[in-house]
Scaffold this motif. Structure first.
Motif, short mmCIF file in Angstrom:
data_model
loop_
_atom_site.label_atom_id
_atom_site.label_comp_id
_atom_site.label_asym_id
_atom_site.label_seq_id
_atom_site.Cartn_x
_atom_site.Cartn_y
_atom_site.Cartn_z
N ILE A 8 -46.75 18.86 58.16
CA ILE A 8 -46.53 20.26 58.48
C ILE A 8 -46.46 20.48 59.98
N LEU A 9 -45.43 21.19 60.41
CA LEU A 9 -45.38 21.63 61.80
C LEU A 9 -46.20 22.91 61.88
N GLU A 10 -46.13 23.61 62.98
CA GLU A 10 -46.93 24.81 63.11
C GLU A 10 -46.56 25.85 62.06
N ASP A 11 -45.28 26.01 61.80
CA ASP A 11 -44.87 27.01 60.83
C ASP A 11 -43.74 26.53 59.92
N SER A 12 -43.56 25.20 59.84
CA SER A 12 -42.45 24.70 59.03
C SER A 12 -42.83 23.42 58.32
N LEU A 13 -41.97 23.00 57.40
CA LEU A 13 -42.22 21.82 56.59
C LEU A 13 -40.90 21.10 56.32
N ASN A 14 -40.90 19.79 56.51
CA ASN A 14 -39.76 18.97 56.12
C ASN A 14 -40.04 18.33 54.77
N ILE A 15 -39.09 18.41 53.85
CA ILE A 15 -39.22 17.80 52.53
C ILE A 15 -38.23 16.65 52.44
N LEU A 16 -38.74 15.47 52.15
CA LEU A 16 -37.90 14.27 52.12
C LEU A 16 -37.34 14.00 50.72
N ALA A 17 -36.30 13.21 50.67
CA ALA A 17 -35.73 12.80 49.38
C ALA A 17 -36.70 11.82 48.72
N PRO A 18 -37.16 12.10 47.50
CA PRO A 18 -38.09 11.19 46.84
C PRO A 18 -37.41 9.95 46.25
N ILE A 19 -36.08 9.95 46.21
CA ILE A 19 -35.35 8.84 45.62
C ILE A 19 -33.93 8.83 46.18
N SER A 20 -33.32 7.67 46.29
CA SER A 20 -31.94 7.59 46.77
C SER A 20 -30.99 8.11 45.71
N GLY A 21 -29.89 8.72 46.16
CA GLY A 21 -28.91 9.25 45.21
C GLY A 21 -28.09 10.35 45.82
N LYS A 22 -27.73 11.33 45.02
CA LYS A 22 -26.89 12.44 45.47
C LYS A 22 -27.63 13.75 45.25
N VAL A 23 -27.88 14.49 46.34
CA VAL A 23 -28.58 15.76 46.26
C VAL A 23 -27.63 16.82 45.71
N THR A 73 -49.81 18.90 46.62
CA THR A 73 -50.09 20.09 47.44
C THR A 73 -50.27 19.64 48.88
N THR A 74 -49.53 20.27 49.79
CA THR A 74 -49.61 19.92 51.21
C THR A 74 -50.86 20.55 51.82
N PRO A 75 -51.26 20.11 53.02
CA PRO A 75 -52.44 20.72 53.67
C PRO A 75 -52.31 22.22 53.86
N ASN A 76 -51.08 22.74 53.96
CA ASN A 76 -50.88 24.17 54.13
C ASN A 76 -50.75 24.91 52.81
N GLY A 77 -50.97 24.21 51.69
CA GLY A 77 -50.97 24.89 50.40
C GLY A 77 -49.63 24.97 49.70
N VAL A 78 -48.60 24.30 50.20
CA VAL A 78 -47.30 24.30 49.52
C VAL A 78 -47.38 23.37 48.31
N GLU A 79 -46.97 23.86 47.15
CA GLU A 79 -47.07 23.11 45.91
C GLU A 79 -45.70 22.53 45.55
N ILE A 80 -45.63 21.20 45.50
CA ILE A 80 -44.37 20.50 45.21
C ILE A 80 -44.48 19.81 43.86
N LEU A 81 -43.48 20.02 43.00
CA LEU A 81 -43.43 19.35 41.71
C LEU A 81 -42.26 18.37 41.69
N ILE A 82 -42.53 17.10 41.42
CA ILE A 82 -41.46 16.09 41.26
C ILE A 82 -41.33 15.82 39.77
N HIS A 83 -40.20 16.24 39.19
CA HIS A 83 -39.96 16.14 37.75
C HIS A 83 -38.91 15.05 37.53
N MET A 84 -39.30 13.92 36.94
CA MET A 84 -38.42 12.76 36.81
C MET A 84 -37.67 12.79 35.48
#
Length: 632
Positions: A8-23, A73-84
C-alpha cells in the motif's frame, strides 16, 4: 514513498496479475455474480499457466473448503477475492493445490495455489481466474489494464476514499437474515440440500416456484439471486460463512462430508430420480477426472509401441519395449487401486484404506488362483476367485459401501484403539464383500454391459454411429457424458478395445472444425483468437472451449457441428473403426493402432472418418453458418 509488489502506498494500491494470461473486463466473464459486479469491481484473466500468486500483500482470511477460492485482506483493509475458475466449487477441490492457510501473511507475487487447467477444462468448467475487490466501495479511480500479462505484473491501480478510515461497521444479525432467506424460499420443508462456496448459498429446492425473488433481493446483506445448474443461488459475499452457519442452525440436520444438508421431506419421483442421477454422475466425475489424462496418454503410448513393433523397429523382447509397455499398462492393470483412492475422496471414505482394498483385488496370488480356476473357501464359504485387474465398478461399489461402513465402525470401535483396528477391519470386511459376495456379480454385470454395447453396435454399426456421434456433444452440455466414461473404461478393460470411443472421437474433430470455420469468418479479433484456441483444444480432445465459447452461443453452428459429427459417426461405424485406448480426436491417432499387431486397416478407417468429419463440418459451418456470428 513508492513501494512495488502490491504494498500500500499512502493512498493507493497496486494489484498484480495472480496468473499469466489475458486480462479481460469483468463484465465479460461467464458468471453473472461477477460480471454484474455483485461482488465488487475487479477483472478476469484467461489463464495460460497453472501457477497462482498473490495479487497483493496481506493476510489470508479465507480458503474455500473446495480450494477454488482464496481471500486476502491488505493492511489497509482492502478485501481481495481470487476465484479460480467458474462454478469449480462442484469439483470438490480435485484440480487445486493450495499453498497457504488462513492467517498466513503473504507478499505480492508469492505462490498461493496451483490449478490444473487441463482437468478443469475437461470437467466442462470455465478456467477463468477472477480477481474481485469485495469492498470496492472504499476505493475510487480503479484503473485496469486489459490484454496479455505475465504473473506479477501490475494489472490494476486504485486509490482510497479520503474518509474511508472513518467508516464504522454496523453489527449484522445473521440469524434474522437466515430466517428471512428460508422463509422466502418456501420454508425448511422446501429445501432438498444446501452447499455453499466463497460467495453464495447454493440451494437445491424441491419446488423452485415457491421462492419470492424480490423479497430475498431486498434482504439486507443479500447482493442478488442466480438460478443456474439446478441450484437456487443466493449471492452474499464476504459474510457467507456467518450466514451459512445461521441457515444451518435453522435447518437443523448435521452436515455431511460434502457440506450438504439433507431434508427428509417427501419428494416427487422425478425429484428423487434427478437427485440420485446427479449424485451418481458426481461420484463418476470425481473418481474419473484425476486419471482421464493419464488414461489417454497411456493409450497413446501403447499405440505408438504397437506401431513400432508392427514395423519391426522395436522387438517385444527388448528391455525398451518391456519398460514402456509397463508404463502404458500399469494404470489399467492397477486401476482398482487408483479408483479406490479417487472414489473414496469423493465419497468421504478413507482413500488409503480403499486403495489397499484395490490392492487386494489385484493381489498376484489371488489373480493366479482366479486364472487357474482354483476353488477356494473362506470360512467354509465357497469363494469364486476372479481377476479384478482393470475392473471399474467393483471398487467403486466397495468405496460406496466403505463410506457408510467407516461411520458405523467409528461408533462401535473405542477411540483408543480406533486408529489401529478400524482400517484393517474395514479392509477385511470389504474384501470379503467383494470376493465372497457381490464381486462376481459386479464383474458379470460389467461384462454384460460391455457385451450389450457391442451387441447394439453390431445390429447396425453405421446407424449406431449416426446416433451416438450426433447426440454425444449434447450430453457434454448437460454433463451427462461423465456417465459414459466408465462404460468406455470398462469396455477397454474387458475387451481391450472400444467401438464407442471411436464414435465419440469424431465429435471432437467436428467441434474443432466448427470453431475453425468461425475463426476464418469473423472479423472480431478477440473472438478470432478465442476460436483458434478452441480449435486447437478440440483437436487435442477437449471440446468444452469450442462448445461453451463458440458453437453453443450460435444455435445454427452447434446444430451444423452435430450434423458433421453424425456423418463422421456413420463413417466410423461403416468402417468399423475401433479404439484401443481412451483417447481420440486428431492428437489421439495412436489409440487407433492395434497394440498387438501394429498398423492395420483400422487406422485407415480412422483417417477417413476423421478427415471427412473435419472437411464436412467446416464446409457446413463456413457456408451455412452465420456470415459473421459475432456481429450478428
Amino acid at each position: 514513498m513508492c513501494l512495488l509488489g502490491g504494498i500500500i502506498l499512502e493512498d493507493s494500491l497496486n494489484i498484480l496479475a495472480p496468473i499469466s494470461g489475458k486480462v479481460i473486463d469483468l463484465t465479460t466473464v461467464n458468471d453473472p455474480v461477477f460480471s454484474k459486479k455483485m461482488m465488487g469491481e475487479g477483472f478476469g484473466i484467461l489463464p495460460s499457466d497453472n501457477y497462482v500468486t498473490s495479487p497483493v500483500s496481506g493476510t489470508i482470511t479465507l480458503v474455500a473448503k473446495t480450494k477454488h477460492a482464496i481471500g486476502i485482506t491488505t493492511p489497509n483493509g482492502v478485501e481481495i477475492l481470487i476465484h479460480m475458475g467458474i462454478d469449480t466449487v462442484t469439483l470438490n477441490g480435485t484440480p487445486f493445490e493450495i499453498h497457504v492457510k488462513v492467517n498466513d501473511k503473504v507478499s505480492a507475487g508469492q505462490l498461493i495455489a496451483i490449478m490444473d487447467l487441463t482437468a478443469i477444462i475437461k470437467s466442462g468448467k470455465d478456467p477463468t481466474v477472477i480477481v474481485a475487490i469485495t469492498n470496492s466501495d472504499k476505493l475510487n479511480d480503479i484503473k485496469i489494464h486489459l490484454g496479455k500479462v505475465d504473473s506479477g505484473q501490475i494489472v490494476a491501480t486504485t486509490k482510497f476514499h479520503s474518509n474511508s478510515d472513518k467508516e464504522v461497521d454496523v453489527p449484522t444479525n445473521y440469524h434474522q437474515i437466515a430466517e428471512a432467506i428460508i422463509q422466502n424460499i418456501g420454508g425448511v420443508e422446501n429445501v432438498s440440500s444446501l452447499i455453499h462456496c466463497m460467495t453464495r448459498l447454493r440451494f437445491y429446492l424441491i419446488n423452485d416456484k415457491l421462492t419470492n425473488d424480490s423479497a430475498i433481493k431486498n434482504i439486507d446483506g443479500i447482493i442478488n439471486i442466480v438460478r443456474a445448474g439446478g441450484q437456487y443461488q443466493v449471492v452474499i459475499g464476504p459474510s457467507i460463512d456467518d450466514i451459512y452457519a445461521a441457515v444451518v442452525d435453522i435447518l437443523g440436520p448435521k452436515l455431511s462430508q460434502n457440506n450438504s444438508i439433507k431434508n427428509d421431506a417427501p419428494k416427487s419421483f422425478w425429484a428423487e430420480f434427478k437427485n440420485y442421477l446427479n449424485s451418481f454422475i458426481h461420484v463418476l466425475t470425481g473418481s474419473m477426472l484425476p486419471i482421464i489424462g493419464l488414461l489417454g496418454g497411456s493409450g497413446i503410448l501403447k499405440g505408438i509401441l504397437g506401431a513400432l513393433c508392427g514395423y519391426g523397429i522395436l522387438e517385444k523382447s527388448s528391455g525398451t519395449y518391456l519398460l514402456f509397455s509397463a508404463i502404458g499398462d500399469s494404470l489399467y492393470y492397477f486401476l482398482p487401486i487408483i479408483l479406490g483412492f479417487t472414489t473414496a475422496k469423493v465419497l468421504g471414505a478413507n482413500p488409503i484404506t480403499m486403495a489397499v482394498v484395490g490392492g487386494v483385488l489385484t493381489y498376484p496370488s489371488l489373480i493366479t488362483a482366479g486364472n487357474e480356476a482354483i476353488q477356494l473357501t473362506v470360512f467354509r464359504i465357497p469363494a469364486h476367485i476372479m481377476s479384478y485387474t482393470s475392473s471399474v465398478f467393483p471398487i467403486i461399489f466397495a468405496a460406496w459401501v466403505g463410506s457408510y461402513l467407516e461411520k458405523w465402525l467409528k461408533k462401535v470401535i473405542p477411540s483408543v484403539i480406533r486408529s489401529v483396528f478400524l482400517p484393517i477391519i474395514e479392509v477385511i470386511l470389504l474384501s470379503l464383500l467383494i470376493y465372497v459376495g457381490v464381486g462376481p456379480v459386479m464383474l458379470y454385470l460389467s461384462k454384460l454391459l460391455s457385451l450389450g454395447v457391442e451387441s447394439i453396435y453390431f445390429v447396425n454399426p453405421a446407424l449406431t454411429g449416426v446416433l451416438v456421434s450426433g447426440l454425444y456433444q449434447i450430453l457434454v452440455i448437460f454433463g451427462l457424458h461423465w456417465a459414459i466414461i466408465p462404460i468406455l473404461v470398462n469396455d477397454l478393460a474387458i475387451n481391450g478395445h472400444s467401438y464407442l470411443n471411436a464414435m465419440i472421437s469424431v465429435t471432437m474433430v467436428a467441434q474443432g472444425a466448427a470453431a475453425m470455420a468461425v475463426a476464418l469468418k469473423t472479423r472480431d479479433k478477440k473472438y478470432r483468437d478465442l476460436s483458434w484456441a478452441a480449435t486447437l483444444s478440440a483437436f487435442c480432445g477437449v471440446t468444452e472451449p469450442a462448445i461453451y465459447g463458440i458453437t453453443l452461443k450460435y444455435k445454427r453452428i452447434f446444430i451444423l457441428s452435430n450434423i458433421g459429427s453424425a456423418i463422421g459417426g456413420f463413417l466410423a461405424g461403416f468402417f468399423k473403426v475401433d479404439a484401443y485406448a481412451l483417447s481420440g480426436s486428431l492428437i489421439g491417432f495412436p489409440a487407433f493402432i492395434n497394440p498387438n499387431v501394429g498398423v492395420t486397416s483400422n487406422l485407415q478407417g480412422y483417417v477417413i472418418a476423421h478427415i471427412a468429419t473435419l472437411i464436412v463440418t467446416f464446409i457446413l459451418v463456413f457456408v451455412w453458418g452465420d456470415k459473421d456470428p459475432v456481429s450478428n
